[in-house]
Design a protein around this motif. Structure first.
Motif, mmCIF file in Angstrom:
data_model
loop_
_atom_site.group_PDB
_atom_site.id
_atom_site.type_symbol
_atom_site.label_atom_id
_atom_site.label_comp_id
_atom_site.label_asym_id
_atom_site.label_seq_id
_atom_site.Cartn_x
_atom_site.Cartn_y
_atom_site.Cartn_z
ATOM 1 N N GLN A 161 0.741 -1.098 0.117
ATOM 2 C CA GLN A 161 -0.076 -0.108 0.060
ATOM 3 C C GLN A 161 0.836 1.333 0.073
ATOM 4 O OE1 GLN A 161 -3.525 0.238 0.038
ATOM 5 N NE2 GLN A 161 -2.776 2.139 -0.757
ATOM 6 N N VAL A 162 1.837 1.374 0.922
ATOM 7 C CA VAL A 162 2.859 2.491 1.098
ATOM 8 C C VAL A 162 3.379 2.697 -0.424
ATOM 9 C CG1 VAL A 162 4.988 3.399 1.926
ATOM 10 C CG2 VAL A 162 3.047 2.518 3.470
ATOM 11 N N PHE A 163 4.132 1.535 -1.205
ATOM 12 C CA PHE A 163 4.706 1.465 -2.219
ATOM 13 C C PHE A 163 3.610 2.204 -3.335
ATOM 14 C CE2 PHE A 163 6.133 -0.770 -6.068
ATOM 15 C CZ PHE A 163 7.096 -0.136 -6.457
ATOM 16 N N ALA A 164 2.525 1.586 -3.296
ATOM 17 C CA ALA A 164 1.573 2.031 -4.249
ATOM 18 C C ALA A 164 1.254 3.449 -4.395
ATOM 19 C CB ALA A 164 0.146 1.160 -4.159
ATOM 20 N N ASP A 165 1.154 3.998 -2.947
ATOM 21 C CA ASP A 165 0.709 5.441 -2.699
ATOM 22 C C ASP A 165 1.742 6.172 -3.216
ATOM 23 O OD1 ASP A 165 -1.750 4.780 -1.462
ATOM 24 O OD2 ASP A 165 -0.847 4.816 0.402
ATOM 25 N N ARG A 166 3.059 5.952 -2.942
ATOM 26 C CA ARG A 166 4.352 6.803 -3.675
ATOM 27 C C ARG A 166 4.325 6.887 -4.869
ATOM 28 N NH1 ARG A 166 9.151 5.721 0.687
ATOM 29 N NH2 ARG A 166 7.953 5.938 2.612
ATOM 30 N N LEU A 167 3.736 5.520 -5.582
ATOM 31 C CA LEU A 167 3.832 5.498 -6.948
ATOM 32 C C LEU A 167 2.619 5.967 -7.788
ATOM 33 C CD1 LEU A 167 6.041 4.197 -9.035
ATOM 34 C CD2 LEU A 167 4.555 1.963 -8.607
ATOM 35 N N GLY A 168 1.555 6.300 -6.933
ATOM 36 C CA GLY A 168 0.296 6.759 -7.524
ATOM 37 C C GLY A 168 -0.290 5.838 -8.364
ATOM 38 N N SER A 193 -2.730 1.862 -7.446
ATOM 39 C CA SER A 193 -3.572 1.087 -6.689
ATOM 40 C C SER A 193 -2.586 -0.155 -6.026
ATOM 41 C CB SER A 193 -4.755 0.530 -7.283
ATOM 42 O OG SER A 193 -4.384 -0.651 -8.358
ATOM 43 N N LYS A 194 -3.220 -0.364 -4.857
ATOM 44 C CA LYS A 194 -2.175 -1.740 -4.327
ATOM 45 C C LYS A 194 -2.693 -3.208 -5.123
ATOM 46 C CE LYS A 194 -2.389 -4.606 -0.117
ATOM 47 N NZ LYS A 194 -2.927 -4.801 1.134
ATOM 48 N N ASP A 237 0.100 -5.416 -6.474
ATOM 49 C CA ASP A 237 0.100 -6.881 -6.549
ATOM 50 C C ASP A 237 0.500 -7.583 -7.932
ATOM 51 O OD1 ASP A 237 -0.303 -9.251 -4.591
ATOM 52 O OD2 ASP A 237 -2.033 -9.295 -5.813
ATOM 53 N N LYS A 238 -0.228 -7.148 -8.736
ATOM 54 C CA LYS A 238 -0.257 -7.913 -10.140
ATOM 55 C C LYS A 238 1.072 -7.603 -10.862
ATOM 56 C CE LYS A 238 -5.402 -7.173 -11.058
ATOM 57 N NZ LYS A 238 -6.616 -6.671 -11.971
ATOM 58 N N ILE A 239 1.668 -6.855 -10.588
ATOM 59 C CA ILE A 239 3.122 -6.456 -11.117
ATOM 60 C C ILE A 239 3.884 -7.467 -10.479
ATOM 61 C CG2 ILE A 239 5.088 -4.956 -11.338
ATOM 62 C CD1 ILE A 239 3.085 -4.312 -13.308
ATOM 63 N N GLU A 240 3.779 -7.707 -9.223
ATOM 64 C CA GLU A 240 4.559 -8.360 -8.527
ATOM 65 C C GLU A 240 4.385 -9.884 -8.576
ATOM 66 O OE1 GLU A 240 5.995 -5.427 -4.887
ATOM 67 O OE2 GLU A 240 4.717 -7.124 -4.393
ATOM 68 N N ARG A 241 3.446 -10.254 -9.015
ATOM 69 C CA ARG A 241 2.815 -11.665 -9.504
ATOM 70 C C ARG A 241 3.071 -12.066 -10.563
ATOM 71 N NH1 ARG A 241 -2.029 -13.052 -8.819
ATOM 72 N NH2 ARG A 241 -2.950 -11.039 -8.241
ATOM 73 N N GLY A 242 3.416 -10.929 -11.495
ATOM 74 C CA GLY A 242 3.565 -11.423 -13.207
ATOM 75 C C GLY A 242 2.243 -11.481 -13.865
ATOM 76 N N VAL A 243 1.098 -10.778 -13.070
ATOM 77 C CA VAL A 243 -0.053 -10.887 -14.005
ATOM 78 C C VAL A 243 -0.214 -9.550 -14.757
ATOM 79 C CG1 VAL A 243 -2.623 -10.822 -13.505
ATOM 80 C CG2 VAL A 243 -1.322 -12.108 -12.109
ATOM 81 N N ARG A 244 0.311 -8.778 -14.631
ATOM 82 C CA ARG A 244 0.483 -7.421 -15.360
ATOM 83 C C ARG A 244 1.851 -7.088 -15.913
ATOM 84 N NH1 ARG A 244 -3.310 -2.566 -15.203
ATOM 85 N NH2 ARG A 244 -2.227 -1.201 -16.461
#
Length: 409
Positions: free
Chosen positions: A22-29, A31-32, A36-43
């Motif tokens: 959540q913190v990472f998503a907020d700094r990046l602008g 969504s959580k 999550d999808k980026i880290e799991r390779g879905v996106r």
């Protein structure tokens, strides 16, 4: 060569920076869910503008997101990066005790829990797991400082003792990793705290940390004089401590004095100090680990070989290994001590021009305690020399280790 998916690398560095999704998503602008999808390779993560923004938030070079498995790089799993250095610096610059004088005392952890954490940190250091240790140090420092500021009475001395040990651990690992100024700061703090703990031997060991930092900063004469002066005090001291404890602290001060003397080229003082340390080890009887010194007959010989290297006599260092250390319980020593000695042997062979054996010593040390070889600046210097003076392509194990270390072939 196998590589982690880019999303896994993002997750690795986010975790290393102790950021929630959540913190990472907020700094990046974002969504959580997007993170999550980026880290799991879905996106897929294929826009360079986003990659550079992620690298900036994580405070890393973008090449780390695009490159190899972080476990194969010196600035990841096994070592320390600049963000972690700054976290340790911030923890060292805290002054909880003076703050507690004016304000409410911090909520400290139980001393029993602190004792277990400090013991674990010492073992992590002595097993050569420097990356794991540096990531744990900021919290350990903060907890130990809070305990030192909060506890009174009999518990105050115990809290001070534990904080002094944490400062010593920090000093030792920071020196290994080339952070000499921070190493000196932590060691200097440990001496003051040891006095409040009313423990002469803890102060004696703290002295060796200060002297090692001075040596790393190019001040061997000061290191020599301080080691010898405090060794004399420890020898004459009439404390109620265990005789084995006092012998161990006295002996390690002499050994560190010998190393400082070797750095100045003072061979006669090296010989004298090693002889005194050998007498102390003989009285102790066997290799032990009182006050986390690993002092005993074997460690005396390891320092004898190391001093020969510092004096530029690689042949003598190799002879000591072959004729003296081979007859001692070297394999029973802790991994950091053994790997450190093998690094010294690599330096000795390099001085002799024997690059094949120098490389072999690095490989053996790496198998024992990878961080001792992959993370230390002196090991990088030896590897560079091995690569430079090896005719033709280096053997594949050496080339692979050099790649792990980040040393160019």
């Amino acid at each position: 060569m196998d590589e982690l998916p880019i999303g896994r690398r993002v997750a690795y560095w986010r975790g290393r920076r102790k950021m929630s999704q959540q913190v990472f998503a907020d700094r990046l602008g974002k969504s959580k869910s997007w993170v999550d999808k980026i880290e799991r390779g879905v996106r897929r993560l294929d826009k360079f503008s986003v990659l550079y923004e992620i690298a900036d938030i994580l405070q890393i070079d973008v090449q780390l997101l695009l490159g190899k498995d972080p476990e194969r790089r010196t600035d990841t799993m096994n070592c320390i990066d600049q963000v972690e250095v700054e976290e340790i610096r911030a923890a060292l610059e805290r002054y909880d005790s003076i703050s507690a004088y004016f304000d409410a005392k911090p909520d400290p952890p139980p001393l029993a829990d602190m004792g277990k954490a400090v013991t674990h940190a010492w073992l992590t250091y002595q097993y050569g797991r420097y990356g794991m240790l540096t990531r744990a140090l900021p919290k350990l420092l903060r907890d130990a400082q809070a305990a030192d500021a909060a506890y009174g009475g009999e518990q105050a001395r115990r809290a001070a003792n534990l904080l002094g040990q944490v400062y010593q651990i920090a000093s030792s690992v920071l020196r290994k990793l080339g952070e000499s100024d921070l190493s000196w700061l932590a060691a200097d703090r440990s001496i003051a705290v040891a006095q409040r703990a009313d423990d002469q031997l803890l102060a004696g060991i703290a002295t060796t940390r200060v002297c090692n930092a001075l040596l790393a900063m190019g001040r061997p004469r000061s290191a020599l004089e301080l080691n010898v002066r405090i060794a004399d005090r420890i020898e004459l001291g009439g404390g109620t401590d265990n005789r084995a404890d006092r012998l161990s602290v006295y002996g390690i001060l002499l050994l560190q004095g010998a190393m400082a003397a070797a750095r100045t080229g003072d061979t006669s003082t090296v010989v004298d100090l090693l002889a005194e340390a050998s007498d102390a080890a003989r009285e102790l009887g066997s290799d032990q680990n009182h006050y986390w010194t690993s002092f005993g007959p074997t460690n005396v010989e390891l320092h004898r070989a190391a001093a020969a290297v510092e004096l530029g006599d690689g042949g003598r260092a190799v002879e000591i290994h072959r004729t003296r250390i081979v007859n001692l319980p070297f394999d029973a020593m802790l991994p950091e001590r053994r790997a450190h000695h093998l690094l010294d042997q690599a330096r000795a062979y390099s001085q002799m021009g024997d690059m094949a054996n120098a490389g072999e010593m690095l490989l053996r040390g790496d198998r024992l305690a990878a961080s001792e070889i992959r993370c230390r600046p002196i090991a990088h210097e030896v590897m560079s020399e091995v690569l430079r003076r090896t005719r033709g392509a280096p053997p594949s194990p050496i080339a692979e280790l050099a790649e792990h270390m980040g040393v160019g072939v």
